[in-house]
Design a protein around this motif. Structure first.
Motif, PDB file in Angstrom:
ATOM      1  N   TYR A 187     -53.264 -26.321  -3.217  1.00  0.00           N
ATOM      2  CA  TYR A 187     -53.434 -25.132  -4.015  1.00  0.00           C
ATOM      3  C   TYR A 187     -53.745 -25.100  -5.307  1.00  0.00           C
ATOM      4  O   TYR A 187     -54.276 -24.306  -5.605  1.00  0.00           O
ATOM      5  N   ASP A 188     -53.962 -25.796  -6.299  1.00  0.00           N
ATOM      6  CA  ASP A 188     -54.348 -26.089  -7.558  1.00  0.00           C
ATOM      7  C   ASP A 188     -56.110 -26.892  -6.985  1.00  0.00           C
ATOM      8  O   ASP A 188     -57.294 -26.566  -8.055  1.00  0.00           O
ATOM      9  N   LYS A 189     -56.654 -26.482  -5.770  1.00  0.00           N
ATOM     10  CA  LYS A 189     -58.163 -27.094  -5.303  1.00  0.00           C
ATOM     11  C   LYS A 189     -58.794 -26.241  -5.132  1.00  0.00           C
ATOM     12  O   LYS A 189     -59.737 -25.671  -4.522  1.00  0.00           O
ATOM     13  N   VAL A 190     -57.780 -25.643  -3.757  1.00  0.00           N
ATOM     14  CA  VAL A 190     -58.532 -24.885  -3.155  1.00  0.00           C
ATOM     15  C   VAL A 190     -58.282 -23.328  -2.705  1.00  0.00           C
ATOM     16  O   VAL A 190     -56.805 -23.193  -3.381  1.00  0.00           O
ATOM     17  N   ASP A 191     -59.020 -22.567  -3.044  1.00  0.00           N
ATOM     18  CA  ASP A 191     -58.636 -21.034  -3.320  1.00  0.00           C
ATOM     19  C   ASP A 191     -57.463 -20.413  -2.148  1.00  0.00           C
ATOM     20  O   ASP A 191     -57.799 -20.928  -1.061  1.00  0.00           O
ATOM     21  N   HIS A 192     -56.996 -19.385  -2.700  1.00  0.00           N
ATOM     22  CA  HIS A 192     -56.085 -18.195  -1.845  1.00  0.00           C
ATOM     23  C   HIS A 192     -55.773 -17.787  -0.699  1.00  0.00           C
ATOM     24  O   HIS A 192     -55.598 -18.662   0.072  1.00  0.00           O
ATOM     25  N   ARG A 193     -57.680 -17.774  -0.031  1.00  0.00           N
ATOM     26  CA  ARG A 193     -57.598 -17.087   1.455  1.00  0.00           C
ATOM     27  C   ARG A 193     -58.034 -18.286   2.498  1.00  0.00           C
ATOM     28  O   ARG A 193     -57.386 -18.037   3.194  1.00  0.00           O
ATOM     29  N   THR A 194     -58.395 -19.377   1.746  1.00  0.00           N
ATOM     30  CA  THR A 194     -58.578 -20.351   2.733  1.00  0.00           C
ATOM     31  C   THR A 194     -57.624 -20.552   3.240  1.00  0.00           C
ATOM     32  O   THR A 194     -56.923 -20.978   4.332  1.00  0.00           O
ATOM     33  N   ARG A 195     -56.630 -21.299   2.444  1.00  0.00           N
ATOM     34  CA  ARG A 195     -55.340 -21.257   2.357  1.00  0.00           C
ATOM     35  C   ARG A 195     -54.119 -19.750   3.062  1.00  0.00           C
ATOM     36  O   ARG A 195     -53.416 -20.907   3.807  1.00  0.00           O
ATOM     37  N   MET A 196     -54.838 -18.968   2.911  1.00  0.00           N
ATOM     38  CA  MET A 196     -53.947 -18.297   4.024  1.00  0.00           C
ATOM     39  C   MET A 196     -54.903 -18.317   5.262  1.00  0.00           C
ATOM     40  O   MET A 196     -53.625 -18.399   6.093  1.00  0.00           O
ATOM     41  N   LEU A 197     -55.579 -18.535   5.271  1.00  0.00           N
ATOM     42  CA  LEU A 197     -56.499 -18.806   6.701  1.00  0.00           C
ATOM     43  C   LEU A 197     -55.983 -20.013   7.376  1.00  0.00           C
ATOM     44  O   LEU A 197     -55.672 -19.710   8.856  1.00  0.00           O
ATOM     45  N   ALA A 198     -55.599 -21.485   6.689  1.00  0.00           N
ATOM     46  CA  ALA A 198     -55.135 -21.881   7.465  1.00  0.00           C
ATOM     47  C   ALA A 198     -53.585 -22.082   7.630  1.00  0.00           C
ATOM     48  O   ALA A 198     -53.213 -22.727   8.660  1.00  0.00           O
ATOM     49  N   TYR A 199     -52.895 -21.472   6.830  1.00  0.00           N
ATOM     50  CA  TYR A 199     -51.635 -20.743   7.141  1.00  0.00           C
ATOM     51  C   TYR A 199     -51.621 -20.076   8.476  1.00  0.00           C
ATOM     52  O   TYR A 199     -50.137 -19.997   9.465  1.00  0.00           O
ATOM     53  N   THR A 200     -52.209 -18.734   8.305  1.00  0.00           N
ATOM     54  CA  THR A 200     -52.330 -18.550   9.587  1.00  0.00           C
ATOM     55  C   THR A 200     -52.218 -18.942  10.506  1.00  0.00           C
ATOM     56  O   THR A 200     -51.983 -18.478  11.842  1.00  0.00           O
ATOM     57  N   LYS A 201     -53.393 -19.930  10.803  1.00  0.00           N
ATOM     58  CA  LYS A 201     -53.593 -21.405  12.478  1.00  0.00           C
ATOM     59  C   LYS A 201     -51.945 -21.641  12.636  1.00  0.00           C
ATOM     60  O   LYS A 201     -51.787 -21.898  13.606  1.00  0.00           O
ATOM     61  N   ALA A 202     -51.832 -22.238  11.555  1.00  0.00           N
ATOM     62  CA  ALA A 202     -50.365 -23.055  11.633  1.00  0.00           C
ATOM     63  C   ALA A 202     -49.422 -22.461  11.850  1.00  0.00           C
ATOM     64  O   ALA A 202     -48.362 -22.703  12.895  1.00  0.00           O
ATOM     65  N   MET A 203     -49.026 -20.933  11.710  1.00  0.00           N
ATOM     66  CA  MET A 203     -48.256 -19.884  12.290  1.00  0.00           C
ATOM     67  C   MET A 203     -48.463 -19.500  13.821  1.00  0.00           C
ATOM     68  O   MET A 203     -47.666 -19.343  14.562  1.00  0.00           O
ATOM     69  N   GLU A 204     -49.627 -19.624  13.927  1.00  0.00           N
ATOM     70  CA  GLU A 204     -50.153 -19.709  15.530  1.00  0.00           C
ATOM     71  C   GLU A 204     -50.038 -20.454  15.558  1.00  0.00           C
ATOM     72  O   GLU A 204     -49.286 -20.198  17.683  1.00  0.00           O
ATOM     73  N   GLN A 205     -50.043 -21.445  16.171  1.00  0.00           N
ATOM     74  CA  GLN A 205     -49.050 -22.696  16.631  1.00  0.00           C
ATOM     75  C   GLN A 205     -48.086 -22.585  16.574  1.00  0.00           C
ATOM     76  O   GLN A 205     -47.367 -23.405  17.782  1.00  0.00           O
ATOM     77  N   LEU A 206     -47.413 -22.830  16.035  1.00  0.00           N
ATOM     78  CA  LEU A 206     -45.642 -22.141  15.695  1.00  0.00           C
ATOM     79  C   LEU A 206     -45.184 -21.467  16.340  1.00  0.00           C
ATOM     80  O   LEU A 206     -44.475 -21.414  17.215  1.00  0.00           O
ATOM     81  N   ALA A 207     -46.117 -20.085  16.056  1.00  0.00           N
ATOM     82  CA  ALA A 207     -45.061 -19.164  17.528  1.00  0.00           C
ATOM     83  C   ALA A 207     -45.343 -18.964  19.044  1.00  0.00           C
ATOM     84  O   ALA A 207     -44.664 -18.867  19.937  1.00  0.00           O
ATOM     85  N   GLN A 208     -46.321 -20.057  19.596  1.00  0.00           N
ATOM     86  CA  GLN A 208     -46.916 -20.344  20.600  1.00  0.00           C
ATOM     87  C   GLN A 208     -45.910 -21.575  21.092  1.00  0.00           C
ATOM     88  O   GLN A 208     -45.492 -21.563  21.669  1.00  0.00           O
ATOM     89  N   ARG A 209     -45.991 -22.198  20.028  1.00  0.00           N
ATOM     90  CA  ARG A 209     -44.533 -24.107  20.106  1.00  0.00           C
ATOM     91  C   ARG A 209     -43.019 -22.586  20.867  1.00  0.00           C
ATOM     92  O   ARG A 209     -42.353 -23.121  21.160  1.00  0.00           O
ATOM     93  N   TYR A 210     -43.013 -22.055  20.219  1.00  0.00           N
ATOM     94  CA  TYR A 210     -41.521 -21.018  20.108  1.00  0.00           C
ATOM     95  C   TYR A 210     -41.539 -20.010  20.554  1.00  0.00           C
ATOM     96  O   TYR A 210     -41.308 -18.691  19.459  1.00  0.00           O
ATOM     97  N   PRO A 211     -41.747 -19.444  21.793  1.00  0.00           N
ATOM     98  CA  PRO A 211     -41.911 -17.980  22.041  1.00  0.00           C
ATOM     99  C   PRO A 211     -41.036 -17.676  22.187  1.00  0.00           C
ATOM    100  O   PRO A 211     -41.143 -16.096  21.816  1.00  0.00           O
ATOM    101  N   ASP A 212     -40.101 -18.267  22.664  1.00  0.00           N
ATOM    102  CA  ASP A 212     -39.033 -16.704  22.359  1.00  0.00           C
ATOM    103  C   ASP A 212     -37.898 -17.003  20.557  1.00  0.00           C
ATOM    104  O   ASP A 212     -37.495 -16.023  20.093  1.00  0.00           O
ATOM    105  N   ASP A 213     -38.488 -18.020  19.753  1.00  0.00           N
ATOM    106  CA  ASP A 213     -38.413 -17.779  18.905  1.00  0.00           C
ATOM    107  C   ASP A 213     -38.931 -16.179  17.617  1.00  0.00           C
ATOM    108  O   ASP A 213     -40.164 -15.942  16.900  1.00  0.00           O
TER     109      ASP A 213
END
Length: 526
Positions: free
Chosen positions: A133-159
């Protein structure tokens, strides 16, 4: 003003729940269940923390998650909740202090460990938002988080919680220049299904409002807007959020009722940022009805609010924007030029005042004074660019373009001024407003219409005002401009239609608004 409005709401039988901080009855916050592997007492507290979290009541949610750890020190997912709370409103970058504390909470979560793979996956997904967080800008981290949440949602479709947070991430990571609203509509499609299954879930209704908070699709959010306040009457943010949709569709009286209640609940809960945020929306709505005295009373009340964080945009933005919009919306250019810049660390907040000052100076015949403020806008834009804040640097650049166009006009360079103002309006149309604001002090397209009208191009001015109204329905200034332009262009029927709209929308306007009296006088003529 606020006390009077509250009396009206009480007479109408609306909720006047007054919770103490962190002590609301769960039934006044909605219904959420986030399955954990923690002990039963911790589970109950965790669900309560999620109730607060889904209504962006961060101090309360963080306190509940800290209580979870006291009830079950081995409940690692509780530190995930703390880190989630420390992000504050996900539509804006959190303060650096919060990022450091949140990263530490996630490290602690991993150290404690989680008893299920699902919980470990939630912790890993949120870690993408904090990584470097101290080296990478907010938007880049937000995009990475969105990708991680996409994977989480796919892994747990009933959650449902995984699906809900993925939908929210789709919104916060959406490009403001994407006019197809692909991310937003994808997220909304996810939540509309869950809404049928969980009608009392505060996050579902809340995030649907955010996902539909755009002119082209705002009407899709009316059902969620009317539902959210009833789901969580004890949450100030839940009372305020319907006004995001009401503002987009020009329902000013509904927006006022929503924010009067939000101010009251936020004040009772000592949530100063929420209080000021709702007040800015109140000022905007009152000005659209021509009720300037009520708008001024809200601004005066804002000046007494204390305890908000200067590093979190909601409070400081409201403090800067409301006086600016009060002067600019009313065309009080001398007052706009004399606005004082509040000291603070946020460049995008200071830019609002410098923009109003520059516009006010240029339009009151002092272009040289405007140039000093325009130069300051350039400095603030560059500071935001250096911080890799693409959105706000672009917004400040547009402000500089608008103010510079009016300086050209004041200097008699009318053709250059119109060309520059048209370009600024195009630039603003390509982007979107931020959720922190009900709108800019005055849309660039509306200002372009005013410049065209001043130089006798009534037909093009009418087109500019009508384009403004398509994007920002029921704006009083755009109706006034459209009526004048139509009349000057010789379209008496259209002029009469717009003057009727002025009288209808601002029937209770203050007598100081001469344009309302002018509209009534016009309509008296056969």
């Amino acid at each position: 003003m606020i006390r009077t409005s509250l009396a009206i709401l009480a007479a109408a039988g609306l909720s006047l729940v007054q919770p103490a901080f962190g002590q609301s009855d769960d039934k006044t916050l909605g219904t959420v269940h986030f399955e954990t592997s923690c002990n039963p007492e911790a589970q109950k507290l965790f669900d309560r923390g999620m109730l607060y979290q889904h209504s962006f009541w961060y101090r309360a949610s963080q306190r509940e998650f800290e209580g979870v750890l006291k009830a079950d020190p081995q409940c690692g997912i509780a530190d995930w909740g703390i880190a989630l709370s420390l992000l504050w409103n996900p539509h804006t970058p959190p303060p650096a202090k919060n990022l450091a504390e949140g990263a530490a909470a996630l490290a602690k979560a991993k150290s404690i460990g989680a008893k299920t793979q699902r919980e470990r996956d939630y912790i890993d997904a949120l870690s993408a938002m904090y990584a470097d967080y101290d080296k990478v800008d907010h938007r880049t981290r937000m995009l990475a988080y969105t990708k991680a949440m996409e994977q989480l949602a796919q892994r747990y479709p009933d959650d449902d919680e995984a699906q809900i947070y993925y939908a929210l991430a789709l919104n916060t990571s959406a490009s403001p220049s994407d006019k197809t609203y692909a991310n937003q509509l994808k997220g909304a499609a996810i939540l509309e299904v869950i809404a049928k299954r969980q009608p009392q879930h505060p996050g579902v209704a809340h995030y649907l409002i955010h996902l539909y908070d755009y002119p082209a699709i705002a009407d899709k959010g009316l059902e969620a807007a009317r539902r959210y306040a009833k789901i969580a009457p004890a949450a100030a943010h839940a009372q305020h959020m319907p006004s995001h949709i009401f503002t987009r569709v020009g329902y000013w009286k509904e927006s006022i009722a929503s924010n009067v209640e939000s101010v009251r609940v936020a004040k009772a809960a000592r949530e100063s940022s929420d209080e000021l945020h709702a007040m800015d929306y109140l000022v905007y709505a009152y000005l659209q009805l021509g009720q300037d005295d009520k708008a001024k009373a809200v601004i005066d009340e804002m000046n007494t609010v204390q305890g908000f964080a200067e590093t979190f945009v909601a409070g400081p933005y409201a403090m800067a924007a409301s006086p600016a919009r009060y002067a600019v919306e009313r065309g009080d250019w001398k007052a706009a030029a004399e606005l004082q810049v509040r000291p603070g660390p946020l460049a995008n907040v200071q830019a609002i005042t410098y923009f109003a000052r520059a516009l006010g100076a240029a339009r009151s015949g002092n272009p040289e004074a405007a140039k000093d403020d325009i130069a300051k806008l350039g400095e603030l834009r560059d500071k935001l660019r250096d911080a890799k804040d693409a959105y706000w640097s672009e917004q400040v650049d547009i402000q500089q373009q608008v103010a510079s166009a009016w300086v050209l006009d004041a200097e008699g360079k009318h053709d250059d001024a119109l060309k520059a103002m048209s370009a600024a309006a195009d630039a603003e149309d390509r982007t979107e407003k931020h959720p922190v604001t009900p709108g800019v002090p005055k849309p660039a397209r509306e200002l372009y219409g005013e410049m065209l009208l001043e130089h006798g191009d009534a037909k093009e001015a009418l087109a500019a005002f009508e384009a403004t109204l398509k994007k920002e329905p029921n704006r009083l200034g755009a109706y006034v401009g459209a009526a004048k332009a139509a009349d000057s262009a010789g379209d008496k029927a259209k002029a009469r239609d717009y003057y009727e709209k002025i009288v209808a929308i601002a029937d209770g306007a203050d007598t100081s608004r001469t344009e309302i009296a002018d509209a009534r006088a016009y309509l008296k003529n056969p």
